[in-house]
Design a protein around this motif. Structure first.
Motif, PDB file in Angstrom:
ATOM      1  N   THR A  51     -78.406 -83.258  14.596  1.00 32.67           N
ATOM      2  CA  THR A  51     -79.039 -82.479  13.533  1.00 32.67           C
ATOM      3  C   THR A  51     -80.146 -81.588  14.097  1.00 32.67           C
ATOM      4  O   THR A  51     -80.357 -80.475  13.619  1.00 32.67           O
ATOM      5  N   LEU A  52     -80.832 -82.064  15.131  1.00 34.50           N
ATOM      6  CA  LEU A  52     -81.917 -81.290  15.744  1.00 34.50           C
ATOM      7  C   LEU A  52     -81.429 -79.973  16.338  1.00 34.50           C
ATOM      8  O   LEU A  52     -82.211 -79.024  16.450  1.00 34.50           O
ATOM      9  N   ALA A  53     -80.171 -79.902  16.714  1.00 34.63           N
ATOM     10  CA  ALA A  53     -79.636 -78.675  17.314  1.00 34.63           C
ATOM     11  C   ALA A  53     -79.855 -77.475  16.401  1.00 34.63           C
ATOM     12  O   ALA A  53     -80.067 -76.362  16.876  1.00 34.63           O
ATOM     13  N   LYS A  54     -79.844 -77.705  15.087  1.00 33.48           N
ATOM     14  CA  LYS A  54     -80.047 -76.618  14.118  1.00 33.48           C
ATOM     15  C   LYS A  54     -81.526 -76.261  13.955  1.00 33.48           C
ATOM     16  O   LYS A  54     -81.852 -75.242  13.363  1.00 33.48           O
ATOM     17  N   CYS A  55     -82.401 -77.097  14.474  1.00 32.11           N
ATOM     18  CA  CYS A  55     -83.842 -76.897  14.288  1.00 32.11           C
ATOM     19  C   CYS A  55     -84.470 -76.029  15.383  1.00 32.11           C
ATOM     20  O   CYS A  55     -85.554 -75.487  15.182  1.00 32.11           O
ATOM     21  N   PHE A  56     -83.808 -75.931  16.519  1.00 32.11           N
ATOM     22  CA  PHE A  56     -84.371 -75.175  17.633  1.00 32.11           C
ATOM     23  C   PHE A  56     -83.946 -73.713  17.561  1.00 32.11           C
ATOM     24  O   PHE A  56     -82.826 -73.410  17.155  1.00 32.11           O
ATOM     25  N   PRO A  57     -84.817 -72.806  17.995  1.00 32.01           N
ATOM     26  CA  PRO A  57     -84.456 -71.376  18.018  1.00 32.01           C
ATOM     27  C   PRO A  57     -83.422 -71.088  19.112  1.00 32.01           C
ATOM     28  O   PRO A  57     -83.136 -71.939  19.961  1.00 32.01           O
ATOM     29  N   GLU A  58     -82.913 -69.880  19.104  1.00 33.43           N
ATOM     30  CA  GLU A  58     -81.844 -69.481  20.031  1.00 33.43           C
ATOM     31  C   GLU A  58     -82.241 -69.530  21.498  1.00 33.43           C
ATOM     32  O   GLU A  58     -81.384 -69.686  22.365  1.00 33.43           O
TER      33      GLU A  58
END
Length: 183
Positions: free
Chosen positions: A26-33
């Motif tokens: 789920t954290l993968a969606k929280c970090f910027p590009e």
């Protein structure tokens, strides 16, 4: 072009359907590009720690992932009021070489219990302090009743939990950024 920030997630659970691994996904969606975020796979390949043992391929893979990361996120379940032995064992392999010294970290626990794995989180934070990691008062997050926050599609969809996870990511990036500015 700026080099991406490398962050690795480490799950304290070896189960393929682990809620702790789901939290890390789920954290993968929280970090910027500009963040290269990977979840470490291979904790089960690390032998029992003993100062006299040579490092095997699993230990080398683990330590290399830590050395190459700008920051670490660890998400753990609670086993018998502590962190799983496999996770503690892996962390013990870094003691002599100081691979986690001054490494920015975020510590998360998730549990189906109302306590959210608070004792595991406390044990993890104690170990991370002993290893000299870089963290602050916001570097810890506990997720209680995690099973009630996962939908039928096996997604962590609780809004309050997502907000807490986003805060962990933002805080970790701030610690990493401060270290790069000062280091």
């Amino acid at each position: 072009m700026m080099k991406p920030i490398r962050i690795i997630g480490i799950s304290g659970s070896l189960r393929s359907d682990s809620t702790n691994t789901l939290v890390l996904k789920t954290l993968a969606k929280c970090f910027p590009e500009n963040v290269d975020y990977q979840i470490f796979d291979g904790l089960d390949k690390i032998p029992h720690f003993s100062p006299g043992l040579s490092e095997n391929e699993g230990v080398i893979k683990f330590k290399t992932a830590i050395q190459n990361a700008d920051g670490i996120v660890i998400c753990t379940p609670e086993y018998a009021f502590g962190i799983p032995g496999t996770l503690k064992n892996a962390l013990d392999w870094t003691v002599a070489t100081g691979d986690l010294n001054e490494k920015p970290v975020a510590a998360i626990s998730s549990s189906p219990l109302n306590t959210g794995g608070d004792k595991a989180l406390a044990a993890l934070l104690l170990t991370l302090t002993a290893l000299g990691t870089k963290k602050n008062q916001q570097s810890a997050y506990s997720i209680p009743n995690v099973n009630l926050k996962i939908n039928a599609l096996k997604q962590l969809d609780d809004e309050l939990t997502q907000t807490g996870l986003q805060a962990q990511c933002d805080n970790l990036l701030e610690i990493i950024g401060n270290g790069k500015l000062n280091g």
